[in-house]
Design a protein around this motif. Structure first.
Motif, mmCIF file in Angstrom:
data_model
loop_
_atom_site.group_PDB
_atom_site.id
_atom_site.type_symbol
_atom_site.label_atom_id
_atom_site.label_comp_id
_atom_site.label_asym_id
_atom_site.label_seq_id
_atom_site.Cartn_x
_atom_site.Cartn_y
_atom_site.Cartn_z
ATOM 1 N N ASN A 243 7.480 2.738 2.193
ATOM 2 C CA ASN A 243 6.231 2.595 2.929
ATOM 3 C C ASN A 243 6.454 1.928 4.289
ATOM 4 O OD1 ASN A 243 3.823 3.411 1.031
ATOM 5 N ND2 ASN A 243 5.228 2.245 -0.271
ATOM 6 N N ARG A 244 7.341 0.910 4.334
ATOM 7 C CA ARG A 244 7.584 0.236 5.611
ATOM 8 C C ARG A 244 8.215 1.202 6.620
ATOM 9 N NH1 ARG A 244 5.483 -2.305 2.435
ATOM 10 N NH2 ARG A 244 3.837 -1.142 3.505
ATOM 11 N N TRP A 245 9.214 1.983 6.189
ATOM 12 C CA TRP A 245 9.854 2.944 7.095
ATOM 13 C C TRP A 245 8.867 4.017 7.521
ATOM 14 C CZ3 TRP A 245 13.766 0.921 9.167
ATOM 15 C CH2 TRP A 245 14.712 0.187 8.446
ATOM 16 N N PHE A 246 8.034 4.449 6.595
ATOM 17 C CA PHE A 246 7.047 5.486 6.921
ATOM 18 C C PHE A 246 6.001 4.942 7.890
ATOM 19 C CE2 PHE A 246 3.477 8.435 5.638
ATOM 20 C CZ PHE A 246 4.063 9.567 6.173
ATOM 21 N N GLY A 247 5.676 3.664 7.767
ATOM 22 C CA GLY A 247 4.763 3.036 8.706
ATOM 23 C C GLY A 247 5.323 3.017 10.115
ATOM 24 N N ILE B 132 -0.894 2.706 4.592
ATOM 25 C CA ILE B 132 0.528 2.555 4.271
ATOM 26 C C ILE B 132 0.872 1.096 4.014
ATOM 27 C CG2 ILE B 132 2.863 2.862 5.196
ATOM 28 C CD1 ILE B 132 1.634 5.253 6.846
ATOM 29 N N SER B 133 0.207 0.166 4.705
ATOM 30 C CA SER B 133 0.477 -1.261 4.495
ATOM 31 C C SER B 133 0.135 -1.692 3.079
ATOM 32 C CB SER B 133 -0.303 -2.109 5.509
ATOM 33 O OG SER B 133 -1.682 -2.194 5.177
ATOM 34 N N HIS B 134 -0.773 -0.942 2.441
ATOM 35 C CA HIS B 134 -1.119 -1.213 1.039
ATOM 36 C C HIS B 134 -0.256 -0.390 0.084
ATOM 37 C CE1 HIS B 134 -4.656 -3.827 1.502
ATOM 38 N NE2 HIS B 134 -4.933 -3.128 2.585
ATOM 39 N N ASN B 135 0.836 0.173 0.597
ATOM 40 C CA ASN B 135 1.776 0.972 -0.199
ATOM 41 C C ASN B 135 1.138 2.225 -0.791
ATOM 42 O OD1 ASN B 135 3.813 -0.890 0.330
ATOM 43 N ND2 ASN B 135 3.439 -2.054 -1.553
ATOM 44 N N SER B 136 0.108 2.756 -0.110
ATOM 45 C CA SER B 136 -0.604 3.913 -0.647
ATOM 46 C C SER B 136 0.171 5.213 -0.525
ATOM 47 C CB SER B 136 -1.958 4.064 0.061
ATOM 48 O OG SER B 136 -2.824 3.007 -0.279
ATOM 49 N N ALA B 137 1.187 5.263 0.352
ATOM 50 C CA ALA B 137 1.915 6.520 0.539
ATOM 51 C C ALA B 137 2.919 6.773 -0.576
ATOM 52 C CB ALA B 137 2.623 6.514 1.898
ATOM 53 N N GLY C 245 -7.656 4.863 0.052
ATOM 54 C CA GLY C 245 -8.956 5.186 0.617
ATOM 55 C C GLY C 245 -9.543 6.470 0.068
ATOM 56 N N LYS C 246 -8.689 7.442 -0.251
ATOM 57 C CA LYS C 246 -9.167 8.712 -0.796
ATOM 58 C C LYS C 246 -10.045 8.531 -2.025
ATOM 59 C CE LYS C 246 -6.558 11.126 -3.536
ATOM 60 N NZ LYS C 246 -5.483 11.985 -4.117
ATOM 61 N N SER C 247 -9.742 7.502 -2.824
ATOM 62 C CA SER C 247 -10.432 7.307 -4.103
ATOM 63 C C SER C 247 -11.562 6.294 -4.051
ATOM 64 C CB SER C 247 -9.409 6.878 -5.167
ATOM 65 O OG SER C 247 -8.421 7.860 -5.355
ATOM 66 N N LEU C 248 -11.789 5.660 -2.898
ATOM 67 C CA LEU C 248 -12.837 4.637 -2.824
ATOM 68 C C LEU C 248 -14.244 5.197 -3.066
ATOM 69 C CD1 LEU C 248 -11.498 2.384 0.059
ATOM 70 C CD2 LEU C 248 -11.404 1.961 -2.412
ATOM 71 N N MET D 250 -5.596 3.495 -9.443
ATOM 72 C CA MET D 250 -4.609 2.624 -8.794
ATOM 73 C C MET D 250 -3.247 3.304 -8.774
ATOM 74 S SD MET D 250 -5.748 -1.027 -10.502
ATOM 75 C CE MET D 250 -7.428 -1.632 -10.350
ATOM 76 N N LYS D 251 -3.130 4.316 -7.912
ATOM 77 C CA LYS D 251 -1.884 5.084 -7.818
ATOM 78 C C LYS D 251 -1.749 5.605 -6.393
ATOM 79 C CE LYS D 251 -4.288 9.202 -9.516
ATOM 80 N NZ LYS D 251 -4.362 10.222 -10.595
ATOM 81 N N PRO D 252 -0.539 5.967 -5.977
ATOM 82 C CA PRO D 252 -0.345 6.419 -4.593
ATOM 83 C C PRO D 252 -1.127 7.688 -4.279
ATOM 84 C CG PRO D 252 1.761 5.955 -5.675
ATOM 85 C CD PRO D 252 0.718 5.927 -6.741
ATOM 86 N N ASP D 253 -1.403 7.879 -2.989
ATOM 87 C CA ASP D 253 -2.014 9.101 -2.489
ATOM 88 C C ASP D 253 -0.936 9.870 -1.732
ATOM 89 O OD1 ASP D 253 -3.484 11.105 -1.338
ATOM 90 O OD2 ASP D 253 -4.526 9.807 0.099
ATOM 91 N N TYR D 254 -0.237 10.763 -2.409
ATOM 92 C CA TYR D 254 0.878 11.469 -1.787
ATOM 93 C C TYR D 254 0.420 12.415 -0.675
ATOM 94 C CZ TYR D 254 3.606 9.566 -5.644
ATOM 95 O OH TYR D 254 4.219 8.700 -6.529
ATOM 96 N N ASN D 255 -0.845 12.827 -0.714
ATOM 97 C CA ASN D 255 -1.353 13.667 0.375
ATOM 98 C C ASN D 255 -1.328 12.918 1.711
ATOM 99 O OD1 ASN D 255 -1.905 15.927 -1.200
ATOM 100 N ND2 ASN D 255 -3.947 15.200 -1.750
#
Length: 323
Positions: free
Chosen positions: A105-109, A91-96, A270-273, A37-42
């Motif tokens: 995340n909102r600006w990046f979206g 990004i909507s799940h704050n994954s970035a 998603g990377k970790s699912l 449960m952590k961001p995926d910076y990639n």
């Protein structure tokens, strides 16, 4: 060809959605999943590269014959655009940037939204959170088709047309089911998108704009990747509400096919699912699953017992909190 499907209403259920209970069970048995449960910076760099790829494509198509603009809009642009909508889903799940930097995340979206051509990111975030909190909730979850869709798109030919027109129904449905006041960020999303589109038109002309918009519409309509819209929650087997897909198109879609895993753990990127599925295999291996989104689309059209009505729907009780 004109056979009418038998179903005449949604499948109403009066139980809570299964994902919260399964999440508790899995975490009790496999607490190591919390480490995922952590961001995926990639994700940040993948999105930047996808935006650059589309900008390059906008430039390359500007002088092509129209037949080739249309060809590349479907073959390449549609894949990038649909993939970008699923990056926006991440990004909507704050994954970035993580939950502690929600506005980043909102600006990046909004940035990720640019090559799609139509403002989408901020509104999607608002409605998608409702989909997770109140899966199937009557009047809340706009992933559920309207009664008109279920009633009208009831033959094989009409279901085919419904698939082609899916992007329009996803755009219009929230206004019919659960309209919300326009937010400040939605206005910013709109203005940023219009400014971007005007710049592209000024620099490279109408063919680049057509490529951008046509790719987005085609990619979200009759396209192999669009099988995920139906595969995720349409009830091909009675009593099963969410389905996962484990085929190769997950590589283009940030593993959105791992949909049971995603609803169980929406704060895991998603990377970790796939790791979630591997760790808690006893919970997922025996659930109904798909290996082909194309077959899902085919079966949806050809199976006369399946239609837009083939969804579980809930009458929500108690207080409903929306974004």
């Amino acid at each position: 060809m004109g056979n009418t499907v038998a179903r005449e209403d949604f499948e109403w259920v009066y139980t809570d959605q299964p994902h919260a209970d399964r999440r508790k069970e899995i975490l009790a048995k496999h607490p190591e999943i919390k480490a995922l449960m952590k961001p995926d910076y990639n994700l940040i760099w993948v999105v930047v590269l996808m935006v650059l790829a589309q900008l390059t494509a906008f430039y390359l198509v500007k002088d092509l014959d129209w037949k080739w603009v249309i060809f590349w809009a479907y073959v390449f642009g549609s894949c990038i655009s649909h993939s970008m909508t699923l990056a926006i889903h991440e990004i909507s799940h704050n994954s970035a940037f993580g939950n502690n930097k929600a506005m980043w995340n909102r600006w990046f979206g909004i940035f990720a939204n640019l090559p799609i051509g139509l403002p989408y990111s901020i509104s999607f975030k608002r409605y998608h959170m409702d989909h997770h909190r109140y899966l199937g909730g009557d009047g809340i979850d706009v992933d559920i088709p309207t009664n008109f869709e279920g009633w009208f798109f009831c033959t094989r030919f009409r279901k085919f047309i419904w698939i082609v027109l899916q992007p329009f129904f996803y755009a219009i449905r929230p206004l019919c089911i659960n309209p919300k006041p326009i937010s400040r960020l939605e206005i910013i999303n709109l203005l940023a998108q219009l400014s971007f589109d005007i710049v592209i038109y000024y620099l490279w002309g109408v063919k680049s704009i057509f490529y951008m918009l046509a790719g987005s519409v085609l990619g979200l309509g009759l396209h192999p990747i669009s099988g995920h819209f139906i595969a995720e929650h349409y009830m091909f087997l009675k009593g099963h509400e969410t389905y996962s897909y484990y085929g190769p198109l997950n590589l283009l879609t940030f593993n959105v096919g791992y949909h049971n895993e995603h609803h169980d753990f929406p704060n895991i990127p998603g990377k970790s699912l796939p790791l979630v599925k591997k760790i808690a295999a006893e919970y997922y291996d025996n659930l109904p699953q798909y290996n082909s989104w194309i077959k899902v689309l085919y079966d949806f059209v050809m199976d006369d017992t399946i239609s837009p009505y083939s969804r579980m729907k809930r009458q929500l009780k108690g207080e409903v909190k929306q974004d």
